[in-house]
Design an enzyme around this catalytic site. Structure first.
Site, PDB file in Angstrom:
ATOM      1  N   SER A  88       0.795  -1.238   0.000  1.00 10.18           N
ATOM      2  CA  SER A  88       0.000   0.000   0.000  1.00 10.18           C
ATOM      3  C   SER A  88       0.823   1.283   0.000  1.00 10.18           C
ATOM      4  CB  SER A  88      -0.971   0.008   1.176  1.00 10.18           C
ATOM      5  OG  SER A  88      -2.091  -0.801   0.895  1.00 10.18           O
ATOM      6  N   LYS A  91      -0.186   3.755  -2.629  1.00 12.00           N
ATOM      7  CA  LYS A  91      -1.210   4.801  -2.535  1.00 12.00           C
ATOM      8  C   LYS A  91      -0.614   6.191  -2.379  1.00 12.00           C
ATOM      9  CE  LYS A  91      -4.805   1.674  -0.888  1.00 12.00           C
ATOM     10  NZ  LYS A  91      -4.125   0.434  -0.483  1.00 12.00           N
ATOM     11  N   SER A 148      -5.830   3.712   4.252  1.00 12.41           N
ATOM     12  CA  SER A 148      -5.247   2.967   3.136  1.00 12.41           C
ATOM     13  C   SER A 148      -6.313   2.125   2.438  1.00 12.41           C
ATOM     14  CB  SER A 148      -4.103   2.067   3.625  1.00 12.41           C
ATOM     15  OG  SER A 148      -3.330   1.601   2.548  1.00 12.41           O
ATOM     16  N   LYS A 250       3.106   6.735   5.315  1.00  6.18           N
ATOM     17  CA  LYS A 250       2.275   5.679   4.726  1.00  6.18           C
ATOM     18  C   LYS A 250       2.791   4.300   5.102  1.00  6.18           C
ATOM     19  CE  LYS A 250      -1.190   4.376   2.346  1.00  6.18           C
ATOM     20  NZ  LYS A 250      -1.260   3.222   3.277  1.00  6.18           N
TER      21      LYS A 250
END
Length: 297
Positions: A88, A91, A148, A250
């Site tokens: 992820s 993203k 997420s 993130k």
């Protein structure tokens, strides 16, 4: 008539031989989430744009990088250029393109984005969007940053580019423009795909680019929670509010990647960006990122 029969039999034999050759070349199918390294090499090679460095092997493994975010100075590195699966962390690029669309005037933060059946059917993490509903650009950006959310990533991809496949090509093109020479995106979510490849160094570059170009959205990355449709979702970044100075950015995890984190922190006026990929567990990853922040701040 005899010539026709011979021609038909010959054609059938040639077709059968061709199909057999194709089946042999493709090899047996597999339902495993994590393909073999050999399979990843073949698929990555077939999809690699010419401008990218060739990927010779992709596997789950530990990579780490610490940079001075103000100067770009490398403070610590372990296999920072080894090919890894981003999960992820992908993203961050979805956010980058979404913020570009707002900056260009194509969208406002209040603009509605339509939710397709494909988006609504994505596996967790997700916020439970319903097909036919809408979500604003701001809500989408916060959901990507905090939760997420895979359903939201597909919404963004389809609204901005028409399809996830086209969006993934746009993501890769932007990666190239930003100097992410070892990164290739084939989906918008980071869900398992052996051709979705990056490195710790490229993820550090992307994190820096995201925060430096769009500083007005810094509160999105350091938020501890996000509320939507009567539900509150806790941030996936466990270090926010627990490790002094951490203000984003993130997380990412799939089985074939391990536990990933790009974290930004400010201590005593010194700004760091820390990347750890391939952690054995969420707690182990968080401990390692914390250790690196403490050691280099």
């Amino acid at each position: 008539m005899r010539r026709t029969a011979i021609f038909k039999r010959t054609t059938a034999l040639l077709l059968a031989a061709f199909l057999a050759a194709c089946q042999t070349a493709q090899g047996p199918s597999s339902t495993s989430e994590a393909p073999s390294v050999a399979a990843a090499q073949v698929q990555s090679a077939s999809l690699a744009p010419a401008a990218f460095a060739p990927v010779t092997a992709v596997e789950r493994g530990y990579s780490a990088l610490v940079l001075n975010a103000a100067t770009g100075e490398e403070l610590y590195a372990v296999d920072a250029d080894a090919p890894r699966f981003p999960a992820s962390l992908t993203k961050m690029m979805s956010l980058y393109l979404l913020f570009e669309a707002v900056e260009s005037g194509r969208y406002a933060m209040s603009s509605p984005l339509e939710v397709s059946a494909k988006a609504a059917s994505q596996p967790p993490a997700k916020i439970g969007l319903k097909a036919g509903s809408t979500i604003t650009v701001e809500q989408a950006a916060r959901a990507l940053s905090v939760k997420s959310a895979n359903d939201v990533a597909i919404v963004v991809a389809e609204n901005l580019a028409g399809s996830e496949a086209v969006y993934a090509r746009q993501m890769t093109a932007r990666a190239r423009a930003l100097g992410l020479s070892r990164t290739r995106f084939v989906n918008a979510t980071g869900l398992p795909d052996p051709a979705q490849v990056t490195t710790a160094r490229d993820m550090a570059k992307l994190g820096l680019a995201l925060k430096q170009r769009f500083p007005q959205y810094g509160s999105f990355y350091r938020a501890k929670s996000f509320s939507y449709n009567g539900r509150t979702f806790k941030a996936t970044n466990n270090l926010i509010g627990k490790v002094p100075g951490v203000d984003g950015l993130k997380t990412g995890h799939i089985r074939m990647a391990g536990y990933n984190l790009v974290a930004t922190a400010t201590r005593g006026g010194k700004r760091l960006i820390v990347v750890v990929m391939g952690g054995e567990s969420e707690k182990a990853r968080d401990r390692e990122v914390t250790r690196l922040i403490e050691a280099y701040s």
